[in-house]
Design an enzyme around this catalytic site. Structure first.
Site, PDB file in Angstrom:
ATOM      1  CG  PHE A 175      -3.293  -2.489 -10.085  1.00 12.66           C
ATOM      2  CD1 PHE A 175      -4.425  -3.081  -9.556  1.00 12.66           C
ATOM      3  CD2 PHE A 175      -3.410  -1.266 -10.748  1.00 12.66           C
ATOM      4  CE1 PHE A 175      -5.659  -2.471  -9.694  1.00 12.66           C
ATOM      5  CE2 PHE A 175      -4.640  -0.661 -10.894  1.00 12.66           C
ATOM      6  CZ  PHE A 175      -5.774  -1.264 -10.360  1.00 12.66           C
ATOM      7  CB  SER A 204      -0.872   0.001   1.247  1.00 17.86           C
ATOM      8  OG  SER A 204      -0.065   0.295   2.372  1.00 17.86           O
ATOM      9  CB  ILE A 214      12.209 -10.792  37.162  1.00 22.09           C
ATOM     10  CG1 ILE A 214      13.118 -10.451  35.994  1.00 22.09           C
ATOM     11  CG2 ILE A 214      12.781 -10.202  38.447  1.00 22.09           C
ATOM     12  CD1 ILE A 214      13.276  -8.972  35.758  1.00 22.09           C
ATOM     13  CG  PHE A 215       7.067 -13.108  40.829  1.00 22.26           C
ATOM     14  CD1 PHE A 215       6.258 -14.222  40.753  1.00 22.26           C
ATOM     15  CD2 PHE A 215       7.140 -12.407  42.011  1.00 22.26           C
ATOM     16  CE1 PHE A 215       5.521 -14.617  41.851  1.00 22.26           C
ATOM     17  CE2 PHE A 215       6.396 -12.806  43.108  1.00 22.26           C
ATOM     18  CZ  PHE A 215       5.588 -13.916  43.036  1.00 22.26           C
ATOM     19  CG  PHE A 274       1.321   3.510   5.919  1.00 23.64           C
ATOM     20  CD1 PHE A 274       1.615   4.751   6.462  1.00 23.64           C
ATOM     21  CD2 PHE A 274       1.633   2.374   6.650  1.00 23.64           C
ATOM     22  CE1 PHE A 274       2.198   4.862   7.708  1.00 23.64           C
ATOM     23  CE2 PHE A 274       2.228   2.469   7.902  1.00 23.64           C
ATOM     24  CZ  PHE A 274       2.507   3.717   8.435  1.00 23.64           C
ATOM     25  CG  ASP A 304       1.992   6.974  40.418  1.00 22.54           C
ATOM     26  OD1 ASP A 304       0.882   7.389  40.829  1.00 22.54           O
ATOM     27  OD2 ASP A 304       2.985   6.861  41.150  1.00 22.54           O
TER      28      ASP A 304
HETATM   29  C1  LIG Z   1       6.796   2.022   9.836  1.00 24.17           C
HETATM   30  O1  LIG Z   1       7.936   1.341   9.377  1.00 24.17           O
HETATM   31  C2  LIG Z   1       8.809   0.871  10.387  1.00 24.17           C
HETATM   32  C3  LIG Z   1      10.012   0.290   9.728  1.00 24.17           C
HETATM   33  O2  LIG Z   1      10.545   1.239   8.857  1.00 24.17           O
HETATM   34  C4  LIG Z   1       8.089  -0.138  11.273  1.00 24.17           C
HETATM   35  O3  LIG Z   1       8.933  -0.559  12.324  1.00 24.17           O
HETATM   36  C5  LIG Z   1       6.860   0.519  11.854  1.00 24.17           C
HETATM   37  O4  LIG Z   1       6.123  -0.403  12.588  1.00 24.17           O
HETATM   38  C6  LIG Z   1       6.000   1.087  10.722  1.00 24.17           C
HETATM   39  N1  LIG Z   1       4.879   1.800  11.291  1.00 24.17           N
HETATM   40  C7  LIG Z   1       3.649   1.357  11.151  1.00 24.17           C
HETATM   41  C8  LIG Z   1       2.594   2.211  11.791  1.00 24.17           C
HETATM   42  O5  LIG Z   1       3.386   0.355  10.540  1.00 24.17           O
END
Ligand SMILES: *[C@@H]1O[C@H](CO)[C@@H](O)[C@H](O)[C@H]1NC(C)=O
Ligand SMILES: *[C@@H]1O[C@H](CO)[C@@H](O)[C@H](O)[C@H]1NC(C)=O
Ligand SMILES: *[C@@H]1O[C@H](CO)[C@@H](O)[C@H](O)[C@H]1NC(C)=O
Ligand SMILES: *[C@@H]1O[C@H](CO)[C@@H](O)[C@H](O)[C@H]1NC(C)=O
Ligand SMILES: *[C@@H]1O[C@H](CO)[C@@H](O)[C@H](O)[C@H]1NC(C)=O
Ligand SMILES: *[C@@H]1O[C@H](CO)[C@@H](O)[C@H](O)[C@H]1NC(C)=O
Ligand SMILES: *[C@@H]1O[C@H](CO)[C@@H](O)[C@H](O)[C@H]1NC(C)=O
Length: 637
Positions: free
Chosen positions: A157, A127, A289-290, A129, A468
Site C-alpha cells: 500500500f 509494485s 535517411i532514405f 517489481f 537473416d
Molecule cells: C527495469 O528498470 C530499468 C531502469 O532501472 C528500466 O529501464 C527497465 O525498462 C526496467 N525493466 C522493465 C522490464 O520494466
C-alpha cells in the site's frame, strides 16, 4: 501431430538439469528480474563470507529524484559523508543523470542471505517489481522484497514502509586468501562485459567470473542485474568516470579467446558481406535517411524488391553519409565504451596493408591487433544501425564488434575472430572436406544459436529480429561454440510490416514472404531450418530441390511412415555414422517441426526452444559419457 505414430516408440526418461555448484555466489541472470521465479537462490547472495558483516560497495546510476548525495544515501541507507568522500564530491552535491555513483554500505548476514538493509516508503502505483527494478535499479529484486516483507505482489500500500534487502556479499575464505577485501555489487547495463567491468574497477576478470559462478564460455550478463566484482582496494571515483576522455587512447578491446593464436591451421573467419546500409525503411531513422538520399541520388533503385544481392543497393548510400558518419564516429566516443575507434593506419598495419594473404572472403580481412586475430570488414554503406545495436548488446553467442574505423566514405568494422569459420562449412556433408561435428557438438551449437536469438528477442530494448538466420551466418569459435554474425539486417521488432523483403531463400517464413509480416517468429522459422540442416547434413536448397515440396512436408514424409525409424536414420547426416541417440533426434525433429509451423503463433518462442535444447544437451552429454564406456545405443547397420 505428425509424430504421433513415432514418438511413443521413444519415451524418454526424465531429463535432469545439473546446476552449477562450485561457485562462490551464483549469478542468477534474468531469474532475478522474473518475479514468478521464487527459487531460494534468487532471494539473495548466500551468506558464505568469512565474516558475517563487512564493508561492501554498490553502484547506482543517478536518476532524479535520486540524484543527490542526500537522496541516494537515504534510498540506499549509506552514510552521506562516506558516500560523498568516495565519489570525491561535497555532501551537498548532485550528480548528472546516469552518473555511476559508488555507494558504501554495511553488508551483513540475515538468515541465509547476505544483504544491506534499507527501508522504502511505498508510493502510488508501486509494485515489488517496480521498486526493485526501477527504483533500486536491480540492487534488490522483487522476490526478496516480497519474501522479507511477507507480502504478495498485490498487497503493498502507498505509504507503508518496506524493508528492502540490497544485494551485497562478503569475501569468502578463498577470496580473502588471495587478498580480496571487498565485493562491489555492480549494476550491469547495456554493453557491459565481465572483463570490461572488472578492468574498470581494477579487478581481475578470472576472479570476477569465479565470484559469480560464471565461466569464460558462459559469461552472459543481463542489464538490471548485479555482478560481484572482487576488489583488493576500495573502489574510487576515478573508476566511475565515463566515457574515457577521447585524447587518451582507449584501452584495447579485451581479447576474447587467448588460444586463437594457436589455431593457425587453415582457419577461416566469415562475416558475411551483407550490410544493408541506409535502407532501414522500417524504422523512422531509415525513412529519414532514405528521403535525404533520394534527393541526392535520383538514380537510386526502388527498394521494393527481393534483392538477390544486397551489395547492389549498398553503393548509392555512400555520399550523404560522409558527413553524418563523421559525426556518428565522434559520438561513438561517448556512447560506445566497449568499441574502439581505430585509425586507418592501425588497420593497415594489422592486415599488412590489406594484402591478399590476409584476405578471407568478400570484403573481409584477417588482421592481427595486439597479438590477437580480428576480422576486419570493409563496408561502404550505412552501418550506424549495426554499430548501435552491437554496441548495446553483449552476448557470448553474438559475434562481438570490438572496433570501427571510418575513412573516405568507407566503414571498417572490426569483429572478434571466429577460428573455425561458418557452421555451413562443417555441416553440409556434400562439401565439408572431411570436417565433422559429433552429435553433442551439434546440439550445443543449436543451443548457442537459440540462446543468442533469445537474447536478441527478449533482452534487447527494443526487441530485435535478426532476419537473416542461416548456417553461413553462424560462426564457430575455436571451441566450436557458436556466435551469430551479420546483424546488418537486424531490425526492431516493433515495426511489424514491411514491403522490403530481405533474407535468404529457403530460410524465410511464409508469412514474411507473402505479407511482409515481421516478428521474432521469423527467426524461429529460420532457426528451424538451420536445425534441420544441422541434423540432416544437407543444405536447405538441396532439401527443397530433392523433395520438391515445402519443408513441413519433407519432415512429414520422413517421420510419418510406418517404418519411420528406418527412414529417420537415413535422413540423419550419414557422416555421424549412426553414432547419435535416436530418441533425442526425434525430440529435435519435433522441435524443428514446431518451428516450421505455417502459423507464426504456433511456433514456440526462443525462450521455450532454449529450454528444450538445454535439456536435450544435458541428456546428450549423459549419453555421450555412457557411450564412451560401451555402446548403449545401437548403430545403424
Ligand atoms: C527495469 O528498470 C530499468 C531502469 O532501472 C528500466 O529501464 C527497465 O525498462 C526496467 N525493466 C522493465 C522490464 O520494466
Ligand atoms: C575454495 O578453494 C578450494 C581449493 O581451491 C576449492 O576446492 C573450493 O571449492 C573453494 N570454495 C569455494 C566456495 O569456492
Ligand atoms: C519466470 O519464472 C517462471 C517460474 O520459474 C517461469 O515459468 C517463467 O517462464 C519465467 N518467465 C520468463 C519470462 O522467464
Ligand atoms: C557501518 O558500520 C560502521 C562501523 O560499524 C559504522 O560506523 C557506520 O556508521 C555504519 N554505516 C551505516 C550506514 O550504518
Ligand atoms: C537456511 O538454509 C537451510 C538449508 O537450506 C534451511 O534449512 C533453513 O531453513 C534456512 N534458514 C532460513 C532462515 O531461511
Ligand atoms: C535486515 O533485515 C532483516 C529482515 O527484516 C532482519 O532480519 C535483519 O536483522 C536486518 N539486518 C540488520 C543488520 O539490521
Ligand atoms: C573480518 O573481520 C576481522 C576482524 O574484525 C577483520 O580484521 C578482517 O579485516 C575482516 N575481513 C574481511 C574480509 O572483512
Amino acid at each position: 501431430m505428425i509424430f504421433s505414430s513415432v514418438v511413443p516408440l521413444f519415451i524418454l526418461s526424465v531429463l535432469v538439469f545439473c546446476p552449477l555448484i562450485h561457485a562462490q555466489q551464483l549469478y542468477e541472470g534474468k531469474a532475478t528480474t522474473n518475479c514468478s521465479n521464487t527459487g531460494d537462490s534468487v532471494l539473495g547472495y548466500s551468506c558464505n563470507g568469512l565474516n558475517r558483516t563487512c564493508q561492501a560497495y554498490l553502484t547506482f546510476r543517478s536518476q532524479p529524484p535520486y540524484n543527490t548525495v542526500a537522496s541516494i544515501s537515504t534510498l540506499l541507507n549509506s552514510d552521506p559523508s562516506q558516500l560523498s568522500a568516495i565519489n570525491s564530491v561535497s555532501e551537498a552535491a548532485s550528480f548528472d543523470t546516469n552518473k555511476l555513483v559508488l555507494v558504501p554500505v554495511n553488508c551483513s548476514c540475515s538468515g541465509n542471505y547476505s544483504q544491506a538493509n534499507t527501508s522504502y516508503v511505498v508510493q502510488a502505483e508501486d509494485s515489488p517489481f517496480l521498486i526493485a527494478n526501477n527504483t533500486y535499479q536491480g540492487l534488490s529484486n522483487c522476490q526478496a522484497v516480497q519474501d522479507q516483507n511477507r507480502r504478495q505482489t498485490t498487497d503493498i500500500f502507498a505509504g507503508e514502509k518496506l524493508n528492502i534487502p540490497l544485494r551485497c556479499a562478503c569475501p569468502t575464505k578463498n577470496q580473502t586468501g588471495v587478498g580480496i577485501k571487498y565485493l562491489l555489487s555492480y549494476l550491469v547495463t547495456w554493453g557491459d562485459t565481465v572483463s570490461a567491468v572488472s578492468v574498470k574497477f581494477g579487478g581481475d576478470t578470472g576472479r570476477s567470473l569465479e565470484a559469480n559462478g560464471l565461466s569464460e564460455q558462459n559469461a552472459v550478463i543481463y542489464p538490471f542485474t548485479t555482478l560481484l566484482i572482487p576488489l583488493e582496494n576500495p573502489p574510487s571515483s576515478t573508476q566511475t568516470i565515463s566515457p574515457p576522455p577521447p585524447p587518451a587512447s582507449p584501452p584495447p578491446p579485451s581479447s576474447p579467446s587467448p588460444n586463437s593464436k594457436k589455431s593457425s591451421d587453415k582457419t577461416w573467419v566469415y562475416v558475411v558481406v551483407g550490410v544493408l546500409g541506409g535502407i532501414a525503411l522500417i524504422t523512422v531513422l531509415g525513412i529519414i535517411i532514405f528521403f535525404a538520399m533520394f534527393r541526392k541520388n535520383k538514380n537510386r533503385s526502388d527498394p521494393i524488391t527481393v534483392p538477390e544481392s544486397v551489395e547492389a543497393i549498398e553503393k548509392p548510400v555512400k555520399k550523404k553519409l560522409d558527413e553524418e558518419s563523421q559525426d556518428f564516429l565522434e559520438s561513438i566516443f561517448s556512447i560506445a565504451q566497449s568499441i574502439k575507434v581505430y585509425s586507418f593506419k592501425e588497420l593497415q598495419t594489422a592486415t599488412d596493408n590489406f594484402s591478399p594473404s590476409c584476405w578471407i572472403s568478400g570484403s573481409v580481412y584477417r588482421g592481427l591487433i595486439n597479438g590477437d586475430y580480428a576480422a576486419i570488414k570493409k563496408v561502404n554503406g550505412d552501418v550506424t544501425k549495426e554499430i548501435e545495436l552491437l554496441n548495446k548488446i553483449n552476448h557470448f553467442n553474438l559475434v562481438r564488434l570490438s572496433g570501427v574505423c571510418f575513412r573516405e566514405g568507407n566503414w571498417y568494422l572490426v569483429y572478434d575472430y571466429a577460428a573455425k569459420g561458418p557452421l555451413s562449412d562443417w555441416i553440409y556433408s556434400a562439401n565439408n572436406d572431411g570436417k565433422f561435428l559429433n552429435w553433442t557438438q551439434r546440439v550445443q551449437i543449436a543451443l548457442d544459436v537459440a540462446t543468442g536469438l533469445n537474447y536478441l528477442h527478449n533482452f534487447t530494448s527494443p526487441s530485435h529480429v535478426h532476419k537473416d538466420i542461416k548456417s553461413s551466418n553462424v560462426l564457430l569459435d575455436s571451441n566450436f561454440r557458436a556466435k551469430i554474425a551479420n546483424l546488418a539486417k537486424a531490425r526492431s521488432a516493433e515495426f511489424a510490416l514491411t514491403r522490403h523483403i530481405v533474407g535468404t531463400k529457403g530460410y524465410m517464413a511464409p508469412e514474411y514472404l507473402e505479407h511482409g509480416l515481421v516478428s521474432t517468429k521469423l527467426d524461429v522459422y529460420a532457426f528451424g531450418v538451420v536445425m534441420l540442416e544441422i541434423v540432416s547434413g544437407k543444405e536447405v536448397a538441396a532439401l527443397y530441390t530433392q523433395e520438391n515440396m515445402n519443408l513441413s512436408d519433407v519432415l512429414n514424409d520422413v517421420l510419418s511412415k510406418e517404418d519411420g525409424q528406418e527412414i529417420l536414420r537415413k535422413f540423419i547426416d550419414p557422416s555421424m555414422q549412426g553414432n547419435y541417440p535416436l530418441e533425442l533426434t526425434v525430440l529435435v525433429m519435433r522441435l524443428i517441426d514446431s518451428c516450421l509451423n505455417k502459423n507464426p503463433a504456433d511456433r514456440p518462442s526462443m525462450d521455450e526452444i532454449t529450454e528444450s535444447l538445454s535439456r536435450i544437451l544435458t541428456t546428450s552429454l549423459n549419453w555421450e559419457s555412457s557411450n564412451i564406456s560401451g555402446y548403449q545405443f545401437s548403430r545403424s547397420s
